[in-house]
Design a protein around this motif. Structure first.
Motif, mmCIF file in Angstrom:
data_model
loop_
_atom_site.group_PDB
_atom_site.id
_atom_site.type_symbol
_atom_site.label_atom_id
_atom_site.label_comp_id
_atom_site.label_asym_id
_atom_site.label_seq_id
_atom_site.Cartn_x
_atom_site.Cartn_y
_atom_site.Cartn_z
ATOM 1 N N ASP A 107 -10.105 -10.382 0.186
ATOM 2 C CA ASP A 107 -10.008 -9.150 0.972
ATOM 3 C C ASP A 107 -11.078 -9.103 2.053
ATOM 4 O O ASP A 107 -10.817 -8.668 3.186
ATOM 5 N N LYS A 108 -12.275 -9.550 1.718
ATOM 6 C CA LYS A 108 -13.360 -9.536 2.701
ATOM 7 C C LYS A 108 -13.048 -10.467 3.877
ATOM 8 O O LYS A 108 -13.273 -10.117 5.031
ATOM 9 N N VAL A 109 -12.512 -11.623 3.566
ATOM 10 C CA VAL A 109 -12.161 -12.575 4.631
ATOM 11 C C VAL A 109 -11.044 -12.006 5.505
ATOM 12 O O VAL A 109 -11.096 -12.081 6.739
ATOM 13 N N ALA A 110 -10.026 -11.428 4.838
ATOM 14 C CA ALA A 110 -8.908 -10.855 5.590
ATOM 15 C C ALA A 110 -9.378 -9.697 6.469
ATOM 16 O O ALA A 110 -8.992 -9.597 7.650
ATOM 17 N N ASN A 111 -10.207 -8.819 5.930
ATOM 18 C CA ASN A 111 -10.700 -7.677 6.702
ATOM 19 C C ASN A 111 -11.550 -8.127 7.881
ATOM 20 O O ASN A 111 -11.467 -7.559 8.982
ATOM 21 N N HIS A 112 -12.367 -9.139 7.653
ATOM 22 C CA HIS A 112 -13.199 -9.645 8.748
ATOM 23 C C HIS A 112 -12.326 -10.182 9.881
ATOM 24 O O HIS A 112 -12.604 -9.935 11.064
ATOM 25 N N ALA A 113 -11.275 -10.899 9.530
ATOM 26 C CA ALA A 113 -10.391 -11.459 10.542
ATOM 27 C C ALA A 113 -9.683 -10.355 11.335
ATOM 28 O O ALA A 113 -9.587 -10.419 12.569
ATOM 29 N N ILE A 114 -9.185 -9.334 10.629
ATOM 30 C CA ILE A 114 -8.495 -8.233 11.299
ATOM 31 C C ILE A 114 -9.456 -7.495 12.224
ATOM 32 O O ILE A 114 -9.127 -7.203 13.390
ATOM 33 N N ASN A 115 -10.647 -7.191 11.726
ATOM 34 C CA ASN A 115 -11.603 -6.442 12.536
ATOM 35 C C ASN A 115 -12.080 -7.242 13.741
ATOM 36 O O ASN A 115 -12.346 -6.675 14.808
ATOM 37 N N ALA A 116 -12.170 -8.564 13.576
ATOM 38 C CA ALA A 116 -12.566 -9.407 14.710
ATOM 39 C C ALA A 116 -11.516 -9.346 15.816
ATOM 40 O O ALA A 116 -11.842 -9.256 17.008
ATOM 41 N N HIS A 117 -10.244 -9.364 15.434
ATOM 42 C CA HIS A 117 -9.176 -9.253 16.424
ATOM 43 C C HIS A 117 -9.151 -7.862 17.060
ATOM 44 O O HIS A 117 -8.913 -7.727 18.261
ATOM 45 N N ARG A 118 -9.395 -6.834 16.248
ATOM 46 C CA ARG A 118 -9.292 -5.470 16.741
ATOM 47 C C ARG A 118 -10.364 -5.122 17.776
ATOM 48 O O ARG A 118 -10.230 -4.132 18.505
ATOM 49 N N ALA A 119 -11.409 -5.922 17.850
ATOM 50 C CA ALA A 119 -12.446 -5.650 18.844
ATOM 51 C C ALA A 119 -11.869 -5.634 20.260
ATOM 52 O O ALA A 119 -12.408 -4.967 21.146
ATOM 53 N N ALA A 120 -10.756 -6.335 20.458
ATOM 54 C CA ALA A 120 -10.168 -6.406 21.798
ATOM 55 C C ALA A 120 -9.647 -5.061 22.267
ATOM 56 O O ALA A 120 -9.765 -4.715 23.452
ATOM 57 N N VAL A 121 -9.060 -4.276 21.371
ATOM 58 C CA VAL A 121 -8.558 -2.963 21.786
ATOM 59 C C VAL A 121 -9.717 -2.013 22.061
ATOM 60 O O VAL A 121 -9.625 -1.126 22.920
ATOM 61 N N GLU A 122 -10.827 -2.208 21.374
ATOM 62 C CA GLU A 122 -12.004 -1.392 21.665
ATOM 63 C C GLU A 122 -12.546 -1.694 23.058
ATOM 64 O O GLU A 122 -13.009 -0.790 23.758
ATOM 65 N N ARG A 123 -12.440 -2.958 23.473
ATOM 66 C CA ARG A 123 -12.841 -3.310 24.844
ATOM 67 C C ARG A 123 -11.906 -2.660 25.859
ATOM 68 O O ARG A 123 -12.346 -2.195 26.921
ATOM 69 N N ALA A 124 -10.621 -2.646 25.551
ATOM 70 C CA ALA A 124 -9.660 -2.024 26.460
ATOM 71 C C ALA A 124 -9.967 -0.543 26.627
ATOM 72 O O ALA A 124 -9.901 0.006 27.742
ATOM 73 N N ILE A 125 -10.308 0.121 25.530
ATOM 74 C CA ILE A 125 -10.660 1.538 25.595
ATOM 75 C C ILE A 125 -11.945 1.732 26.394
ATOM 76 O O ILE A 125 -12.069 2.673 27.199
ATOM 77 N N ALA A 126 -12.907 0.844 26.199
ATOM 78 C CA ALA A 126 -14.159 0.934 26.956
ATOM 79 C C ALA A 126 -13.906 0.833 28.452
ATOM 80 O O ALA A 126 -14.529 1.547 29.248
ATOM 81 N N HIS A 127 -12.976 -0.047 28.860
ATOM 82 C CA HIS A 127 -12.648 -0.166 30.285
ATOM 83 C C HIS A 127 -11.965 1.103 30.795
ATOM 84 O O HIS A 127 -12.203 1.530 31.931
ATOM 85 N N LEU A 128 -11.114 1.710 29.967
ATOM 86 C CA LEU A 128 -10.512 2.987 30.357
ATOM 87 C C LEU A 128 -11.593 4.027 30.625
ATOM 88 O O LEU A 128 -11.482 4.852 31.537
ATOM 89 N N LYS A 129 -12.643 3.977 29.822
ATOM 90 C CA LYS A 129 -13.698 4.981 29.945
ATOM 91 C C LYS A 129 -14.676 4.672 31.070
ATOM 92 O O LYS A 129 -15.654 5.394 31.252
ATOM 93 N N ASP A 130 -14.394 3.606 31.834
ATOM 94 C CA ASP A 130 -15.107 3.450 33.096
ATOM 95 C C ASP A 130 -14.790 4.632 34.013
ATOM 96 O O ASP A 130 -15.577 4.952 34.904
ATOM 97 N N TRP A 131 -13.616 5.230 33.790
ATOM 98 C CA TRP A 131 -13.283 6.476 34.477
ATOM 99 C C TRP A 131 -13.970 7.585 33.695
ATOM 100 O O TRP A 131 -13.551 7.947 32.598
ATOM 101 N N LYS A 132 -15.059 8.092 34.231
ATOM 102 C CA LYS A 132 -15.965 8.946 33.467
ATOM 103 C C LYS A 132 -15.339 10.260 33.021
ATOM 104 O O LYS A 132 -15.873 10.930 32.130
#
Length: 227
Positions: free
Chosen positions: A172-197
């Motif tokens: 479970d720990k390995v699977a969760n780590h893999a999922i969370n590592a991939h999910r970081a990409a959507v957090e980057r997308a949201i961060a770019h959206l928030k360039d619009w203050k």
């Protein structure tokens, strides 16, 4: 639309003003001083031209089903903070974020490319509710998707919960780590959206106008990426 009343600033600078308000989210009095006009003029330009900007850019917003073809879709929610409108009671308050605002759902690719942004829902609504209220379940029905624990039961691939009274297994720990590592990409997308203050700092306008603001910022984000 008759645009003769824009002579004090001009149409081009009026559009620049609207984009500036979205990009930096200053108080209108500060924008008025910077552009050399009155606060009332700023308010009129904002009211009149925001829907025009959104309409012109709407063609750059891709169909999410087509844009996600052959891709894994990452989903996450974010809170867009607003003023604490007393008239709304607790409907805008997010217990998760301990703040008032709108819940927006964002979809992105594994490389962080934005695929779609949902219509806003009150901040008191959790991610699963916002997901169900959005067009995402239908748009991405044929796609493999990932989300965090807030999307358990959605059909998305999510991390595995810790069993009651037990530790997570190594698998479970390995699977969760893999999922969370991939999910970081959507957090980057949201961060770019928030360039619009106006998304990153506190939205001060009427709540009824925010859906238009969200659509405009979304269209600008896709336009910037060349869609």
């Amino acid at each position: 639309m008759a645009l003769g009343w824009m002579w004090a600033l001009g149409l081009y600078k009026s559009v620049v003003l609207v984009l500036f308000l979205l990009r930096r989210n200053p108080v209108q009095a500060a924008a008025a001083e910077m552009f050399g006009v009155s606060q009332a003029t700023v308010s009129r330009r904002w009211t009149a031209l925001l829907p025009v900007v959104e309409k012109v850019l709407a063609r750059h917003v891709p169909d999410p089903g087509e844009a996600s073809s052959g891709r894994v879709v990452l989903i996450d929610g974010t809170l867009i903070p607003t003023w604490d409108w007393a008239s709304e009671g607790t409907t805008m308050f997010s217990g998760k974020h301990r703040d008032t605002g709108f819940n927006l759902q964002a979809a992105a690719t594994l490389t962080g490319g934005l695929l779609a942004v949902s219509a806003p829902v009150p901040g008191s609504r959790h991610d699963m509710h916002a997901w169900r209220r959005s067009h995402f379940p239908e748009a991405f029905a044929e796609r493999e998707g990932m989300g965090d624990l807030g999307y358990v039961g959605s059909g998305l691939l999510t991390p595995r919960r810790k069993p009651p009274g037990q530790e997570r297994s190594t698998g479970d720990k390995v699977a969760n780590h893999a999922i969370n590592a991939h999910r970081a990409a959507v957090e980057r997308a949201i961060a770019h959206l928030k360039d619009w203050k106006i998304f990153a700092t506190r939205y001060r306008g009427p709540l009824t106008r925010f859906p238009l603001v969200a659509k405009t910022v979304t269209a600008l984000a896709f336009y910037k990426k060349g869609w």
